[in-house]
Every structure is written in C-alpha cells, then in structure tokens.
Design an enzyme around this catalytic site. Structure first.
Site, PDB file in Angstrom:
ATOM      1  N   LYS A 162       5.772  -5.546   4.979  1.00 31.34           N
ATOM      2  CA  LYS A 162       6.800  -4.614   5.406  1.00 31.34           C
ATOM      3  C   LYS A 162       8.182  -5.197   5.094  1.00 31.34           C
ATOM      4  CE  LYS A 162       4.320  -1.260   7.174  1.00 31.34           C
ATOM      5  NZ  LYS A 162       4.369   0.111   6.604  1.00 31.34           N
ATOM      6  N   GLU A 217       6.554   0.622  -2.095  1.00 30.17           N
ATOM      7  CA  GLU A 217       6.271   1.903  -1.430  1.00 30.17           C
ATOM      8  C   GLU A 217       7.493   2.434  -0.696  1.00 30.17           C
ATOM      9  OE1 GLU A 217       3.150   3.650   1.928  1.00 30.17           O
ATOM     10  OE2 GLU A 217       2.958   1.587   1.193  1.00 30.17           O
TER      11      GLU A 217
END
Length: 355
Positions: A162, A217
């Site tokens: 992340k 992403e």
C-alpha cells in the site's frame, strides 16, 4: 421450481489483529454483513459484503437496511432466474453495491447448492486452486520489512504494498519490502492517493532504485480517468484501474481512453455477474484482469476464487482480506493458496442467525 422462501441478513463485526491502513483510511474491524437465502427445497445459500464507505458508498448499517428493503424482489421467486433477480435488485437502487453483492452471492450459492455444482461452473470452469498475494499496509519501513519476511516464510510469492501517502514514505516502504522478501513479485496500490504528477514521480523513484513492480494500482482519484491515462503514458509499469471501474460502462470508458493496462474485478464494486461482464469488456479491449477484495471472510474470498477459476485468465489475484481476522468464520486458515470447492462457494460460515 426452486422458490426462495426466506432471506435473512446479519451484521457481524470481526476485529482485526493488525490495523489495516490505506490512503483512504484505517480499519480496525471488518464490519461485514451476511445474507442467508433458503429455498423451498431446503437449499441454503450464503452471501457476504464488507462495506467501506470511501469505496462502496454506503455504511454497513445502510447496507443492512438496503437488503431488508429488497426482500420483496427476492422472496417468492425461482432462484434459477438468478440473473433477473440480481438485475432487479441492482436496478432498484444503483448505489447499493454492498447490499446487492451479498444478496446476489447468496442467491447464486443457493442455486448451485440445489444442483450440487460448484459456483465456478456458472462461469465456465471447474474449481481450481488460486494463488493470492498478501498485502503490506501503510506501516513503517521496519514493520514492512518484517511483514515481508513473514510473508516469505508463509510461502507468499507476491506482495502488494500500500502506498499513496508521501512519496518518500511510500518509496521507503517498498524498498523495505524488497529487503524483507527479495524474491517476491511486487505490486503497489495507492488507493487514489496521488495526483498524476505525484504518481509519475513515485514510479520514477522506483526506477531509480532498480525496483520494477508488476503493477501500479489506481494511483489517482477514481473520477480522474484522464489523469489515470496520463500516468499510464508516462510510466513503465502496467497501470490498473480499480475504484475507477464499477460497471461495464466504466471499463469501456477506461479502455476507450487507454487509461489502464489492467482492470480490477473486485466483487464489492460490481458483484459476480457484473464482474463477468466487465471481464468481457476488458478482454475485448485486450486488457489484463485482476481480482481484488475488501476485508471479507472466506465466504466472499472463496466466491471470488470461484469466479477466477470459472472465467480463467486473471493475471493478478489479491484475495487476502481475512489474513488479519481475529477469528475465521469458515473455510481453511488464510494462506497463499485458496482451494475453492463446491457445492456453491463451498464455505459454511459459523454465524448466529438469531439476530
């Protein structure tokens, strides 16, 4: 006729062993909801959704209320007409994606259990083992390094990191993951946290460090498709659209603007049948497929694994949502391989349905 006799919804809180931190916020509990559908023949199907308002819009309480509002669209109908039922539920309130997913999954599960077939067969294939990544959230470099080493010991070959906070912090976290698991395949997910210019700067920072991720992403806000396209044009790693794609129309828009290389089929956005439609658009546009998750239990994760096995050709699998659950409600313990089975999605969760 496989008439649906009853629909029950139950909210369940599952505390997390470790906080889940992403650019959209921190979660310490998986606030999930389960739906139970029973047919006239006694077949029981279970569905699940884990609403997260920054992504799915509605809170868990709102999603529970939406399921109850939709009962008349499900009860009394033939579960074999699952496509019409799902379409009616989704049309009744286009924003109720979590409620619709839980109802849809339960109806499809009941339909398949009644016929003693695995859920994957509705999508064209037999259930096959599916290998997933594991996620390192917004933690310090030391924690990231330790988490990556633990992932290596547990047999995970792919780590999703992340990002989306400060570029320096994100780069340090990714570097630490590579140090902790040098042999891992790597993907990064900013969860809409950056502007296009910042995303490009981050990717160039990775390149400067000799780090070549398999995927970047959703680096920019979901509604900035032009910005997503700009990132795709200016960086080397493949770019994935996640929150930008809830529907086949969204996938078509991303494809027409050449805004991504990969489409994430996360069930929390589109449901099972919608994900199959999105996959068809992506394939027609020669885009790769990914499947992601929220913080679902084995119910939702195995349903997603059945979809992967059924449609085939999913290049990136991110189905680790229950790794930090303090208790597992059903299915095997979390690990790098999900082994879906039938009938239905094959998971019978330990849930108290008494309300």
């Amino acid at each position: 006729m496989s008439r649906v006799e009853s629909v029950t919804v139950e909210p369940v809180d599952i505390p997390l062993d470790d906080p889940f931190r992403i650019a959209l916020g921190t979660q310490t509990t998986a606030e999930t909801l389960f739906v139970r559908v029973e047919t006239a023949t006694g077949a029981v199907g279970i569905g699940e959704a884990t609403p997260h308002p920054p992504v799915t819009g509605a809170t868990r309480d709102a999603a529970v209320a939406q399921v109850r509002d939709a009962l008349s669209l499900v009860e009394g109908r033939d579960s074999a007409n699952y496509r019409a039922i799902v379409d009616d539920v989704r049309r009744s309130s286009p924003g109720m994606v979590s409620a619709a997913l839980a109802v849809e999954m339960a109806v499809l599960d009941a339909h398949c259990r009644e016929r003693a077939i695995p859920l994957s067969e509705l999508f064209g294939g037999r259930p096959e083992p599916v290998e997933t990544d594991i996620t390192v959230s917004l933690v310090s470099p030391d924690e990231a390094r330790n988490d990556a080493a633990a992932a290596a010991d547990a047999g995970y070959d792919t780590i999703k990191v992340k990002t989306g906070d400060g570029v320096a912090e994100s780069l340090a976290r990714v570097e630490a993951v590579v140090e902790g698991h040098p042999d891992c395949d790597l993907t990064v997910d900013a969860n809409q946290g950056w502007s296009p210019a910042t995303a490009v700067r981050f990717c160039r920072g990775l390149d400067d460090r000799g780090i070549d991720p398999a995927l970047v992403e959703q680096p920019v806000p979901a509604d900035d498709v032009a910005g997503l396209a700009e990132v795709k044009r200016r960086v080397v790693p493949p770019v994935a659209a996640d929150e930008a794609v809830f529907s086949p129309g969204d996938a078509l828009r991303v494809a027409e603007r050449e805004a991504a290389d990969v489409i994430n089929l996360k069930l929390a956005k589109s449901g099972l049948l919608g994900a199959r439609r999105i996959a068809a658009v992506a394939r027609a546009a020669d885009l790769d497929l990914m499947i992601g998750c929220m913080l679902e239990s084995a119910v939702g994760l195995h349903a997603a694994a059945h979809l992967v096995a059924g449609i085939g050709g999913v290049s990136h699998v991110d189905l680790d949502g229950n790794v930090s659950h303090s208790r597992q409600l059903g299915g095997a313990d979390p690990g790098p391989v999900l082994d879906p089975s039938g009938p239905g999605h094959g998971v019978d969760p330990d849930i108290d349905w008494s309300g």
